[in-house]
Scaffold this motif. Structure first.
Motif, short mmCIF file in Angstrom:
data_model
loop_
_atom_site.label_atom_id
_atom_site.label_comp_id
_atom_site.label_asym_id
_atom_site.label_seq_id
_atom_site.Cartn_x
_atom_site.Cartn_y
_atom_site.Cartn_z
N SER A 341 -3.64 -0.45 -2.15
CA SER A 341 -2.28 -0.63 -2.69
C SER A 341 -1.53 0.70 -2.80
O SER A 341 -0.29 0.71 -2.84
CB SER A 341 -2.35 -1.30 -4.06
N SER A 342 -2.27 1.80 -2.87
CA SER A 342 -1.61 3.10 -2.98
C SER A 342 -1.19 3.69 -1.64
O SER A 342 -0.52 4.72 -1.60
CB SER A 342 -2.55 4.09 -3.68
N LEU A 343 -1.56 3.05 -0.54
CA LEU A 343 -1.20 3.57 0.78
C LEU A 343 0.30 3.36 1.03
O LEU A 343 0.87 2.34 0.62
CB LEU A 343 -2.01 2.87 1.87
N PRO A 344 0.94 4.27 1.74
CA PRO A 344 2.37 4.12 2.07
C PRO A 344 2.57 3.12 3.21
O PRO A 344 2.81 3.50 4.37
CB PRO A 344 2.79 5.54 2.46
N TRP A 345 2.45 1.85 2.91
CA TRP A 345 2.50 0.82 3.95
C TRP A 345 3.86 0.78 4.65
O TRP A 345 3.94 0.41 5.83
CB TRP A 345 2.16 -0.54 3.36
N GLY A 346 4.90 1.14 3.95
CA GLY A 346 6.22 1.15 4.60
C GLY A 346 6.29 2.16 5.74
O GLY A 346 6.73 1.84 6.85
N TYR A 347 5.85 3.38 5.46
CA TYR A 347 5.82 4.40 6.51
C TYR A 347 4.84 4.03 7.63
O TYR A 347 5.15 4.22 8.83
CB TYR A 347 5.44 5.75 5.93
#
Length: 466
Positions: A341-347
């Motif tokens: 959940s802490s990963l920058p999924w948008g980027y």
């Protein structure tokens, strides 16, 4: 006695020939051979029919009347009007065909220009989003693995476009089996899947990983410029491995690329992050060139459907067999990240999507438009990244780096020259010289015609010597 005989074959001039005297009787006396008299009378009739036109042609030729051209007397003009009246439909059809050809070429060029903008913007966007992602998530191999998995969508996107445009409909399984012939007549088996896909998937992953690692050390402009050297490496490998034609201008371009690489490494001295970044970028360009040469060697000129099938297959291979590498790097603390959940999924999703769009435009553009435009789109990513680096990141480029970038880009443009560029250039220059000589001859003809008309106005006649 002289008799004339006209021979009209496709508008030839009457000819005069000498015939021996067939009758020795004096004129005015009866003769026993009336046939010869009939021949004489027929001949005189033909002289009366065509002699006037012959005299007209001679007068016009001698006086040079208004730039007279032979064959345009009264009886010639009548024949020409009939021939022109017979071919209006053919001229109209030729005009429509030429108009359609020009329209298709214009549409193809316009589509190519749009693809150039799409390729350059998607590649610039991918590079810049990677730089933004590194600010909060510095795991290049995981990013490379994640973006390579999106290649699975290549064949579904291709099939969706095929359903919209194709007249004959095929099921996805039928089309998949048809494109599987790229692996052989028997289709794709597990052995062929591993044998053909493994080397290309590994080269693909290495290219992306080294490119991302270089972005951690250098600016986006430097990395994109160094990556353009892959064109020179493709030429060198094709010349050595595939025995392609040797071209001196491409050797010069390869030397310029190497010179730019050395200058880029020398910009900050042969030490530190700059030198390591240059080495990583050159390694990415080298693996990319090896991938393209091996693809040409083993798979040849594949169709768009086969390429889509192959890229989707590489995506599956990456998901199945290379997924263990990010896990190993995670547990060994080489690339460690927190919870999912802490990963920058948008980027991550934005970068993977732009990378997929770039690959789609490159492969589709080669089929739909001119391949040289796609290469120009890749080259335009260099000034695009430079503009972003200057305006947003306030990067200041040194003179050596700018010179190295310009040399690499110039070498890239030289590599885009076709194989027959020298003969094409010579023919083009020869055509220009011929047109200039024709225009000069027309000017001389017009000046002579004006001179003759002025002479006739003064009461004199100009008689040409030839």
């Amino acid at each position: 006695m002289i008799s004339t005989e006209s021979v009209l074959e496709s508008g030839d001039q009457p000819c005069i020939r000498m015939e021996p005297v067939m009758n020795t009787h004096l004129p005015g006396k009866a003769t026993q051979t009336g046939g010869s008299c009939a021949v004489f009378m027929d001949g005189s009739t033909k002289v009366t029919a065509n002699g006037v036109h012959d005299i007209e042609d001679r007068i016009l030729r001698i006086t040079g009347y208004y730039g007279y051209n032979p064959g345009y007397s009264s009886h010639r003009r009548g024949d020409g009007s009939e021939s022109q009246a017979d071919t209006p439909g053919s001229e109209t059809s030729e005009e429509s065909r030429s108009y359609q050809a020009c329209t298709n070429t214009a549409l193809k060029v316009l589509g190519g220009l749009l693809l150039v903008l799409g390729v350059s913007s998607s590649w610039v966007g991918t590079t810049q989003v990677v730089k933004l992602t590194f600010q909060s998530f510095s795991c290049p191999f995981f990013i490379s693995w994640f973006s390579s998995n999106w290649n699975i969508l290549f064949f579904p996107i291709y099939y969706s476009g095929l359903v919209v445009t194709a007249r004959e409909k095929q099921t996805p399984i039928q089309k998949f089996r048809e494109c599987s012939k790229l692996f052989g007549e028997d289709g794709m088996t597990l052995k062929l899947f591993v044998k053909r896909t493994a080397p290309f998937s590994i080269l693909w992953t290495l290219t992306n990983y080294l490119y991302l690692m270089a972005l951690k050390k250098l600016t986006a402009t430097d990395v994109s410029a160094l990556y353009c050297c892959h064109k020179a490496f493709v030429f060198l490998l094709s010349w050595i491995v595939l025995k392609d034609r040797f071209m001196g201008v491409r050797i010069v371009a390869a030397i310029m690329a190497i010179t730019g690489i050395v200058m880029m490494a020398y910009a900050d001295g042969f030490h530190g992050d700059s030198f390591v970044g240059v080495a990583l970028a050159v390694g990415s360009a080298s693996t990319s060139a090896l991938y393209k040469v091996l693809f040409k060697m083993f798979l040849g000129s594949a169709s768009l459907g086969e390429v889509a099938h192959f890229l989707s297959t590489m995506g599956f291979f990456n998901l199945i067999f290379i997924s263990c590498v990010p896990l190993i790097l995670y547990f060994t603390k080489v690339e460690h990240w927190g919870s999912l959940s802490s990963l920058p999924w948008g980027y991550l999703c934005g970068m993977a999507g732009l990378w997929l769009v770039f690959n789609i435009l490159v492969h589709v553009g080669v089929v739909l438009t001119y391949p040289i435009l796609i290469s120009i789109g890749t080259l335009l990513s260099v000034p695009g990244n430079a503009a972003v680096d200057v305006l947003k990141h306030e990067v200041i480029f040194s003179v050596v780096r700018l010179a190295a970038t310009c040399i690499i880009c110039l070498g890239f443009l030289l590599l885009l020259l076709p194989e027959e560029w020298d003969s094409v250039t010579l023919r083009f220059l020869a055509n220009i010289a011929d047109k200039k000589s024709e225009e000069h001859g027309e000017e001389l003809t017009e000046s002579s015609v004006h001179t003759r008309s002025r002479s006739r106005a003064n009461g004199t006649v100009s008689i040409p010597l030839a």
